[in-house]
Each structure stands twice: as C-alpha cells, then as structure tokens.
Design a protein around this motif. Structure first.
Motif, PDB file in Angstrom:
ATOM      1  N   ALA A  12      66.043  75.704 -52.145  1.00 39.05           N
ATOM      2  CA  ALA A  12      65.104  74.973 -51.750  1.00 39.05           C
ATOM      3  C   ALA A  12      64.244  75.555 -50.931  1.00 39.05           C
ATOM      4  CB  ALA A  12      65.770  73.784 -51.230  1.00 39.05           C
ATOM      5  N   PRO A  13      62.928  75.120 -50.984  1.00 40.13           N
ATOM      6  CA  PRO A  13      62.081  75.806 -49.842  1.00 40.13           C
ATOM      7  C   PRO A  13      62.339  75.399 -48.355  1.00 40.13           C
ATOM      8  CG  PRO A  13      61.140  73.989 -51.413  1.00 40.13           C
ATOM      9  CD  PRO A  13      62.333  74.238 -51.791  1.00 40.13           C
ATOM     10  N   ARG A  14      62.360  76.268 -47.537  1.00 38.50           N
ATOM     11  CA  ARG A  14      62.711  75.997 -46.151  1.00 38.50           C
ATOM     12  C   ARG A  14      61.889  75.026 -45.625  1.00 38.50           C
ATOM     13  NH1 ARG A  14      65.622  78.525 -42.306  1.00 38.50           N
ATOM     14  NH2 ARG A  14      65.815  80.345 -43.686  1.00 38.50           N
ATOM     15  N   THR A  15      60.772  74.490 -46.073  1.00 37.53           N
ATOM     16  CA  THR A  15      59.906  73.601 -45.594  1.00 37.53           C
ATOM     17  C   THR A  15      60.310  72.281 -45.683  1.00 37.53           C
ATOM     18  OG1 THR A  15      58.452  73.744 -47.520  1.00 37.53           O
ATOM     19  CG2 THR A  15      57.746  75.088 -45.293  1.00 37.53           C
ATOM     20  N   ALA A  16      61.197  72.184 -47.216  1.00 33.77           N
ATOM     21  CA  ALA A  16      61.674  70.663 -47.511  1.00 33.77           C
ATOM     22  C   ALA A  16      62.889  70.512 -46.542  1.00 33.77           C
ATOM     23  CB  ALA A  16      61.792  71.093 -49.039  1.00 33.77           C
ATOM     24  N   LEU A  17      63.632  71.511 -45.987  1.00 35.37           N
ATOM     25  CA  LEU A  17      64.873  71.245 -45.397  1.00 35.37           C
ATOM     26  C   LEU A  17      64.534  70.462 -43.736  1.00 35.37           C
ATOM     27  CD1 LEU A  17      66.311  74.297 -46.203  1.00 35.37           C
ATOM     28  CD2 LEU A  17      66.967  72.070 -47.162  1.00 35.37           C
ATOM     29  N   PRO A  18      65.452  69.800 -43.601  1.00 32.83           N
ATOM     30  CA  PRO A  18      65.279  69.214 -42.140  1.00 32.83           C
ATOM     31  C   PRO A  18      65.471  70.252 -41.070  1.00 32.83           C
ATOM     32  CG  PRO A  18      67.493  68.558 -42.869  1.00 32.83           C
ATOM     33  CD  PRO A  18      66.808  69.295 -43.978  1.00 32.83           C
ATOM     34  N   ALA A  19      64.611  69.854 -39.918  1.00 32.16           N
ATOM     35  CA  ALA A  19      64.642  70.655 -38.630  1.00 32.16           C
ATOM     36  C   ALA A  19      66.135  70.599 -37.884  1.00 32.16           C
ATOM     37  CB  ALA A  19      63.731  70.227 -37.621  1.00 32.16           C
ATOM     38  N   LEU A  20      66.806  71.632 -37.429  1.00 33.45           N
ATOM     39  CA  LEU A  20      68.232  71.312 -37.006  1.00 33.45           C
ATOM     40  C   LEU A  20      68.062  71.186 -35.541  1.00 33.45           C
ATOM     41  CD1 LEU A  20      69.750  74.072 -39.128  1.00 33.45           C
ATOM     42  CD2 LEU A  20      69.941  71.734 -39.543  1.00 33.45           C
ATOM     43  N   PRO A  21      69.196  70.701 -35.033  1.00 33.25           N
ATOM     44  CA  PRO A  21      69.128  70.837 -33.408  1.00 33.25           C
ATOM     45  C   PRO A  21      69.358  72.441 -33.002  1.00 33.25           C
ATOM     46  CG  PRO A  21      70.716  69.285 -34.337  1.00 33.25           C
ATOM     47  CD  PRO A  21      70.089  69.986 -35.472  1.00 33.25           C
ATOM     48  N   ASP A  22      69.273  72.822 -31.592  1.00 35.27           N
ATOM     49  CA  ASP A  22      69.242  73.826 -31.163  1.00 35.27           C
ATOM     50  C   ASP A  22      70.712  74.825 -31.367  1.00 35.27           C
ATOM     51  OD1 ASP A  22      66.784  74.000 -30.347  1.00 35.27           O
ATOM     52  OD2 ASP A  22      67.145  73.699 -28.260  1.00 35.27           O
ATOM     53  N   ASP A  23      71.673  73.926 -31.521  1.00 34.27           N
ATOM     54  CA  ASP A  23      72.826  74.548 -31.458  1.00 34.27           C
ATOM     55  C   ASP A  23      73.536  74.533 -32.948  1.00 34.27           C
ATOM     56  OD1 ASP A  23      73.353  71.633 -31.622  1.00 34.27           O
ATOM     57  OD2 ASP A  23      75.220  71.781 -30.941  1.00 34.27           O
ATOM     58  N   GLU A  24      72.629  74.259 -34.105  1.00 38.82           N
ATOM     59  CA  GLU A  24      72.897  74.346 -35.568  1.00 38.82           C
ATOM     60  C   GLU A  24      72.062  75.212 -36.208  1.00 38.82           C
ATOM     61  OE1 GLU A  24      73.188  70.466 -37.410  1.00 38.82           O
ATOM     62  OE2 GLU A  24      74.193  69.575 -35.770  1.00 38.82           O
ATOM     63  N   PHE A  25      72.522  75.917 -37.244  1.00 38.90           N
ATOM     64  CA  PHE A  25      71.995  77.051 -37.891  1.00 38.90           C
ATOM     65  C   PHE A  25      72.150  76.845 -39.370  1.00 38.90           C
ATOM     66  CE2 PHE A  25      73.579  78.187 -33.832  1.00 38.90           C
ATOM     67  CZ  PHE A  25      72.301  78.867 -33.203  1.00 38.90           C
ATOM     68  N   TYR A  26      71.332  77.241 -40.405  1.00 41.20           N
ATOM     69  CA  TYR A  26      71.460  77.428 -41.652  1.00 41.20           C
ATOM     70  C   TYR A  26      72.296  78.717 -42.132  1.00 41.20           C
ATOM     71  CZ  TYR A  26      68.338  73.837 -42.671  1.00 41.20           C
ATOM     72  OH  TYR A  26      67.485  72.399 -42.529  1.00 41.20           O
ATOM     73  N   HIS A  27      73.390  78.725 -42.710  1.00 41.37           N
ATOM     74  CA  HIS A  27      74.119  79.779 -42.920  1.00 41.37           C
ATOM     75  C   HIS A  27      73.017  80.959 -43.191  1.00 41.37           C
ATOM     76  CE1 HIS A  27      78.087  77.334 -43.586  1.00 41.37           C
ATOM     77  NE2 HIS A  27      77.732  77.241 -42.444  1.00 41.37           N
ATOM     78  N   ALA A  28      72.286  81.071 -44.332  1.00 43.76           N
ATOM     79  CA  ALA A  28      71.456  82.181 -44.471  1.00 43.76           C
ATOM     80  C   ALA A  28      70.899  82.750 -43.520  1.00 43.76           C
ATOM     81  CB  ALA A  28      70.210  81.307 -45.445  1.00 43.76           C
ATOM     82  N   ASP A  29      70.456  81.998 -42.510  1.00 42.42           N
ATOM     83  CA  ASP A  29      69.850  82.729 -41.228  1.00 42.42           C
ATOM     84  C   ASP A  29      70.945  83.530 -40.458  1.00 42.42           C
ATOM     85  OD1 ASP A  29      67.770  81.140 -42.051  1.00 42.42           O
ATOM     86  OD2 ASP A  29      67.665  79.551 -40.663  1.00 42.42           O
ATOM     87  N   LEU A  30      72.003  83.298 -40.475  1.00 43.02           N
ATOM     88  CA  LEU A  30      73.161  84.182 -39.656  1.00 43.02           C
ATOM     89  C   LEU A  30      73.417  85.454 -40.421  1.00 43.02           C
ATOM     90  CD1 LEU A  30      75.323  81.268 -38.948  1.00 43.02           C
ATOM     91  CD2 LEU A  30      73.605  82.294 -37.282  1.00 43.02           C
ATOM     92  N   LEU A  31      73.232  85.324 -41.796  1.00 41.46           N
ATOM     93  CA  LEU A  31      73.455  86.700 -42.830  1.00 41.46           C
ATOM     94  C   LEU A  31      72.729  87.758 -42.097  1.00 41.46           C
ATOM     95  CD1 LEU A  31      74.032  85.037 -46.058  1.00 41.46           C
ATOM     96  CD2 LEU A  31      75.660  85.540 -44.478  1.00 41.46           C
ATOM     97  N   GLY A  32      73.473  88.805 -41.844  1.00 48.16           N
ATOM     98  CA  GLY A  32      72.720  90.108 -41.667  1.00 48.16           C
ATOM     99  C   GLY A  32      72.766  90.220 -40.119  1.00 48.16           C
TER     100      GLY A  32
END
Length: 168
Positions: free
Chosen positions: A82-102
């Motif tokens: 899905a396009p990132r722009t379609a996803l909801p914004a997350l609170p400061d202490d939550e992350f999309y798994h894809a952003d943690l990789l690497g």
C-alpha cells in the motif's frame, strides 16, 4: 523509508471462482482492503481488494482482474503493498516493521551489535532478528521499551540494552 509498505500476502486460491486467501499484516486484518489499490512488490500489477469473508488463517477476497482459480493460484506468495500516504499516522512509540528493517543496532555503550534483518511476531510480542558479522547466526531481541529504549529512524539506528547472556 520506502514510499510503500507491505500490508499482506496472497496465500493462494480460495475456492474455484477466482477468490484468493489473503494473509493480512495489518493490526486489524480487515484494514488491508481500506488502503486503496494494492500493488505487487515490483509495481507491475495493481489490485482493488474486496473482502468476502474471514477464513482459517486469513481472509477470502476478490482481486480485480483475477477471475479464475488458476489465476488466483498463480499469485500465491505475492506480497501486496500500500502507498505509505494511505496508511494511518502512528503514535511516537509505534513503528511500521518495514521502517525498522536495516537499522543498525548499538548497545548502550555505542558498540555495534548488528542490523535488523526481520521483525517477527509469534504471538507473544515483536522480536527483532539481528544479523551481523560478529554474530553466530541470528539473535532474537524482544522489542520492548525496556530492552530497546531508543529507536531513531532519522539516524537509522536503535539502542539495545540486552539482557545478560543474550549475545553470548
């Protein structure tokens, strides 16, 4: 960070009329259909998703352009983005798994422990799979605030305060 996020995968055909079995990676499984058209990893195909019913280990769905069981079977294993722009914004202490990789993992003294190769969840909470040249295989680190007190996406690093013996 990528402009697209993997939100699910096609597990194969469901029935004989072109439906597929979807595995949703969303916090709420049914949200997979709420993010607009989903695309394949290479972006070569796009699908409108219509959920039809919950099924064992997933959701049954119709995908635009998929009309037969053979077409549905041919998509087995296809990851949907899905396009990132379609996803909801997350609170400061939550992350999309894809952003943690690497991300580079450092201990509290600044020594590099490895890089995050995967984020796993087997039902008891998220685990960060670390790999690196100094590690014998992979190391699984519980992704809790006590053990991973700092996630700095801008600097592409996490700080880990590992329990004694985790990296021995």
């Amino acid at each position: 960070m990528s402009d697209r996020v993997c939100v699910g995968a096609i597990a194969g055909a469901f029935g004989v009329r072109g439906e597929v079995r979807l595995k949703s990676f969303c916090a709420e499984a049914a949200d997979i259909a709420a993010y607009g058209p989903l695309s394949t990893e290479d972006g070569s195909r796009t699908f409108e998703v219509t959920l039809t019913r919950p099924v064992s280990q997933g959701l049954a769905a119709r995908l635009s352009g998929v009309l037969t069981k053979e077409q549905a079977d041919g998509l087995r294993g296809t990851r949907l983005y899905a396009p990132r722009t379609a996803l909801p914004a997350l609170p400061d202490d939550e992350f999309y798994h894809a952003d943690l990789l690497g991300l580079t993992a450092l201990d509290t003294g600044g020594a590099e422990l490895g890089k995050i190769a995967a984020v796993l969840n087997h039902g008891a909470g998220d685990l960060l799979e670390l790999r690196g040249p100094g590690l014998k295989g992979s190391v699984l680190v519980p992704f809790t605030r006590a053990i991973v007190p700092t996630v700095d996406l801008a600097s592409r690093r996490v700080i880990i305060d590992p329990p004694e013996g985790l990296f021995d």
